[in-house]
Write a protein that holds these residues in place. Structure first.
Motif, PDB file in Angstrom:
ATOM      1  N   GLY A 162       0.820  -1.202   0.000  1.00 44.20           N
ATOM      2  CA  GLY A 162       0.000   0.000   0.000  1.00 44.20           C
ATOM      3  C   GLY A 162       0.852   1.250   0.000  1.00 44.20           C
ATOM      4  N   THR A 163       1.919   1.237   0.794  1.00 43.14           N
ATOM      5  CA  THR A 163       2.843   2.376   0.832  1.00 43.14           C
ATOM      6  C   THR A 163       3.527   2.563  -0.518  1.00 43.14           C
ATOM      7  OG1 THR A 163       3.236   2.001   3.194  1.00 43.14           O
ATOM      8  CG2 THR A 163       4.853   3.340   2.013  1.00 43.14           C
ATOM      9  N   GLN A 164       3.921   1.457  -1.149  1.00 41.11           N
ATOM     10  CA  GLN A 164       4.594   1.535  -2.438  1.00 41.11           C
ATOM     11  C   GLN A 164       3.666   2.107  -3.519  1.00 41.11           C
ATOM     12  OE1 GLN A 164       5.848  -2.247  -4.072  1.00 41.11           O
ATOM     13  NE2 GLN A 164       7.344  -1.303  -5.446  1.00 41.11           N
ATOM     14  N   LEU A 165       2.396   1.694  -3.509  1.00 39.33           N
ATOM     15  CA  LEU A 165       1.464   2.116  -4.556  1.00 39.33           C
ATOM     16  C   LEU A 165       0.954   3.542  -4.345  1.00 39.33           C
ATOM     17  CD1 LEU A 165      -0.751  -1.070  -5.086  1.00 39.33           C
ATOM     18  CD2 LEU A 165       1.325  -0.371  -6.308  1.00 39.33           C
ATOM     19  N   ALA A 166       0.941   4.005  -3.100  1.00 43.65           N
ATOM     20  CA  ALA A 166       0.318   5.295  -2.801  1.00 43.65           C
ATOM     21  C   ALA A 166       0.904   6.433  -3.616  1.00 43.65           C
ATOM     22  CB  ALA A 166       0.448   5.591  -1.310  1.00 43.65           C
ATOM     23  N   ALA A 167       2.193   6.361  -3.912  1.00 46.23           N
ATOM     24  CA  ALA A 167       2.847   7.467  -4.621  1.00 46.23           C
ATOM     25  C   ALA A 167       2.536   7.481  -6.110  1.00 46.23           C
ATOM     26  CB  ALA A 167       4.357   7.378  -4.417  1.00 46.23           C
ATOM     27  N   SER A 168       2.036   6.370  -6.669  1.00 51.44           N
ATOM     28  CA  SER A 168       1.908   6.269  -8.126  1.00 51.44           C
ATOM     29  C   SER A 168       0.499   5.967  -8.621  1.00 51.44           C
ATOM     30  CB  SER A 168       2.854   5.182  -8.660  1.00 51.44           C
ATOM     31  OG  SER A 168       4.188   5.432  -8.268  1.00 51.44           O
ATOM     32  N   CYS A 169      -0.395   5.528  -7.745  1.00 52.35           N
ATOM     33  CA  CYS A 169      -1.695   5.029  -8.192  1.00 52.35           C
ATOM     34  C   CYS A 169      -2.835   5.864  -7.606  1.00 52.35           C
ATOM     35  CB  CYS A 169      -1.873   3.577  -7.780  1.00 52.35           C
ATOM     36  SG  CYS A 169      -0.503   2.495  -8.261  1.00 52.35           S
ATOM     37  N   ARG A 170      -3.614   6.484  -8.468  1.00 54.56           N
ATOM     38  CA  ARG A 170      -4.744   7.289  -7.988  1.00 54.56           C
ATOM     39  C   ARG A 170      -5.850   6.387  -7.435  1.00 54.56           C
ATOM     40  NH1 ARG A 170      -9.440   8.980 -10.208  1.00 54.56           N
ATOM     41  NH2 ARG A 170      -8.856   8.070 -12.218  1.00 54.56           N
ATOM     42  N   GLU A 171      -6.153   5.318  -8.164  1.00 52.97           N
ATOM     43  CA  GLU A 171      -7.133   4.335  -7.715  1.00 52.97           C
ATOM     44  C   GLU A 171      -6.461   2.966  -7.678  1.00 52.97           C
ATOM     45  OE1 GLU A 171     -10.068   5.022  -6.682  1.00 52.97           O
ATOM     46  OE2 GLU A 171     -10.302   7.095  -7.388  1.00 52.97           O
ATOM     47  N   VAL A 172      -6.844   2.134  -6.705  1.00 50.40           N
ATOM     48  CA  VAL A 172      -6.266   0.797  -6.568  1.00 50.40           C
ATOM     49  C   VAL A 172      -7.389  -0.216  -6.401  1.00 50.40           C
ATOM     50  CG1 VAL A 172      -4.772  -0.708  -5.202  1.00 50.40           C
ATOM     51  CG2 VAL A 172      -4.173   1.711  -5.491  1.00 50.40           C
ATOM     52  N   ALA A 173      -7.330  -1.284  -7.180  1.00 53.68           N
ATOM     53  CA  ALA A 173      -8.239  -2.420  -7.017  1.00 53.68           C
ATOM     54  C   ALA A 173      -7.431  -3.598  -6.502  1.00 53.68           C
ATOM     55  CB  ALA A 173      -8.907  -2.773  -8.343  1.00 53.68           C
ATOM     56  N   LEU A 174      -7.852  -4.185  -5.401  1.00 48.71           N
ATOM     57  CA  LEU A 174      -7.159  -5.325  -4.794  1.00 48.71           C
ATOM     58  C   LEU A 174      -7.937  -6.604  -5.052  1.00 48.71           C
ATOM     59  CD1 LEU A 174      -5.060  -6.661  -2.889  1.00 48.71           C
ATOM     60  CD2 LEU A 174      -6.602  -6.081  -0.994  1.00 48.71           C
ATOM     61  N   VAL A 175      -7.284  -7.566  -5.708  1.00 49.79           N
ATOM     62  CA  VAL A 175      -7.865  -8.888  -5.921  1.00 49.79           C
ATOM     63  C   VAL A 175      -7.155  -9.845  -4.983  1.00 49.79           C
ATOM     64  CG1 VAL A 175      -8.420 -10.681  -7.603  1.00 49.79           C
ATOM     65  CG2 VAL A 175      -8.259  -8.287  -8.334  1.00 49.79           C
ATOM     66  N   ARG A 176      -7.916 -10.469  -4.077  1.00 49.55           N
ATOM     67  CA  ARG A 176      -7.289 -11.282  -3.025  1.00 49.55           C
ATOM     68  C   ARG A 176      -8.152 -12.513  -2.753  1.00 49.55           C
ATOM     69  NH1 ARG A 176     -11.275 -11.622   1.082  1.00 49.55           N
ATOM     70  NH2 ARG A 176     -12.337  -9.605   1.281  1.00 49.55           N
ATOM     71  N   PRO A 177      -7.610 -13.520  -2.058  1.00 51.96           N
ATOM     72  CA  PRO A 177      -8.369 -14.755  -1.829  1.00 51.96           C
ATOM     73  C   PRO A 177      -9.621 -14.516  -0.985  1.00 51.96           C
ATOM     74  CG  PRO A 177      -6.042 -15.067  -1.363  1.00 51.96           C
ATOM     75  CD  PRO A 177      -6.245 -13.600  -1.521  1.00 51.96           C
ATOM     76  N   ASP A 178     -10.676 -15.192  -1.347  1.00 50.06           N
ATOM     77  CA  ASP A 178     -11.926 -15.139  -0.582  1.00 50.06           C
ATOM     78  C   ASP A 178     -11.838 -16.167   0.552  1.00 50.06           C
ATOM     79  OD1 ASP A 178     -14.445 -14.607   0.315  1.00 50.06           O
ATOM     80  OD2 ASP A 178     -15.492 -15.520  -1.385  1.00 50.06           O
TER      81      ASP A 178
END
Length: 440
Positions: A162-178
């Protein structure tokens, strides 16, 4: 007594004496006084040949490590005996491996992978067997007093991501195990994003053993938006399957929230991969690693430019050279042992901890209690720069509500450039405060 009968009896006695010597471990290791120190038996387990995540390289690395140390006199004069077990990605399989470790006299379980901590930890605790350097996938690895993790687990990876993406991504979609474990990931990712004032990610649960993810891929691309958005997938071995579905989405539209293609075309058909205007992709080490990047086309594959958060330095860092030398000399023909694989790397670090610990004890006999006591009393382990120094005193524990046993809360930021995972930011990044702030 005839000479022939006397000769037979002498031969029999000599054979039995030699057999007894082998059974007790005498004369096995070069450079070690016969019978001076008892063997050290440990176990390494991981799933293999299952439909979900497989980690065959971890037991294979453990066996190569044993061949190496035993060829050089053992660990402080102790022969290292490694038991391996396939926990089959099931609770029953993990519990069976733990019971076997206790039954066969293992003094520790080292460098292993299982998401079924609630199944394997209780048998280990009942036998007093420490769990050293697990992969970090299960909650129990970070709550049991007999667990000694060498990394911050998936919690550190996702919070750091999350810290890594915060500087470059305006919107983030997380696909993770259900899954229950997967349910924790959105809070951790959002803690990293919001630590820099970013909004939270859009959460997309997905089956952990699916054969395709067209619907989830369509949702992710729609929610992430254009080039200033990011699609983060954390699905273990199924991450490749997800991105296969993702790249097959129609290139001429963003799809709909339920994953259907634009213009009535069936999603998942033979179409071009998303082109200009598509969100950037990202993941964490273990879901995306160098072997996967190589298999999917390297610099010309779907992961070129992807952000990846890891626990350790990049695979070609000089700190990995001792491990690479051992693999070359003792596992050169075993294609399960890839030095760029996160599971193999974790196993190497876990056995480094075991080796340093046994050497510090300087004892003819090693017991589970000796190992856990030394760790609890503050044995400090240097890993040659692969992690910060490791120590498991009470004062060293992070104390996060759901992950109290974390002592190493450092991660590395990497990016795929010209088909290789390389460092995006030099040195380790401490995400301890982010993990503590994570789960709500």
């Amino acid at each position: 007594m005839t000479g022939r009968r006397l000769t037979s009896l002498l031969a029999y006695a000599t054979t039995m004496a030699a057999a007894a010597s082998l059974l007790t471990g005498c004369g096995v290791l070069p450079g070690v006084t016969a019978g001076s120190r008892e063997p050290v038996t440990v176990m390494t387990w991981a799933p293999d040949r299952t439909r979900a995540t497989n980690m065959p390289g971890m037991p294979a690395m453990a066996q190569a490590y044993a061949r190496w140390v035993n060829a050089n006199g053992g660990i402080d004069g102790h022969e290292l005996r490694v038991l391996t077990c396939n926990e089959r990605n099931t609770g029953a399989g993990a519990a069976a491996c733990a019971r076997r470790a206790a039954r066969e006299g293992a003094v520790a379980v080292v460098g292993s992978y299982s998401q079924h901590g609630n199944a394997f930890m209780a048998p280990l605790e009942a036998a007093g067997i420490p769990y050293i350097g697990g992969y970090g996938i299960s909650e129990d690895e970070f709550t049991s007093s007999l667990s000694y993790p060498v990394n911050g687990g998936v919690a550190a990876l996702v919070a750091g991501h999350g810290t890594q993406l915060a500087a470059s991504c305006r919107e983030v979609a997380l696909v993770r195990p259900d899954t229950i474990a997967g349910d924790r990931l959105p809070d951790l990712l959002n803690a990293g994003l919001r630590g820099t004032g970013h909004d939270g990610a859009f959460d997309i649960p997905a089956p952990e053993d699916a054969d395709e993810y067209t619907r989830q891929a369509g949702q992710a691309r729609t929610r992430a938006g254009g080039t200033d958005g990011c699609v983060a997938a954390v699905l273990g071995e199924r991450t490749q399957v997800f991105f296969d579905s993702y790249r097959r989405l129609p290139a001429d539209g963003q799809g709909t929230a339920d994953g259907q293609a634009a213009d009535g075309q069936a999603a998942g058909g033979t179409v071009s991969p998303p082109g200009e205007g598509a969100p950037r992709i990202s993941s964490v080490l273990g879901s995306v690693d160098q072997p996967l990047i190589d298999r999917t086309g390297g610099a010309h594959g779907p992961f070129e430019g992807a952000y990846v958060t890891g626990w350790y330095p990049q695979a070609d860092d000089p700190a990995w050279q001792p491990m690479r030398k051992v693999i070359k000399e003792h596992a050169f023909a075993d294609n399960r042992v890839d030095p760029t694989d996160a599971g193999v790397q974790t196993t190497w670090i876990a056995y480094t901890v075991l080796r340093r610990l046994v050497e510090s004890l300087d004892s003819d006999r090693i017991t589970p209690l000796q190992l856990s006591h030394a760790l609890d009393q503050g044995a400090r382990i240097e890993t040659g720069g692969l992690t910060p120094p490791l120590r498991w005193r009470y004062d060293d524990l992070l104390g996060a509500p759901d992950f109290p046993r974390i002592v190493n809360h450092a991660v590395t930021f990497q990016v795929v450039r010209q088909g290789r995972l390389v460092t995006q930011r030099p040195s380790f990044v401490d995400v301890g405060k982010t993990i503590v702030a994570g789960p709500s």
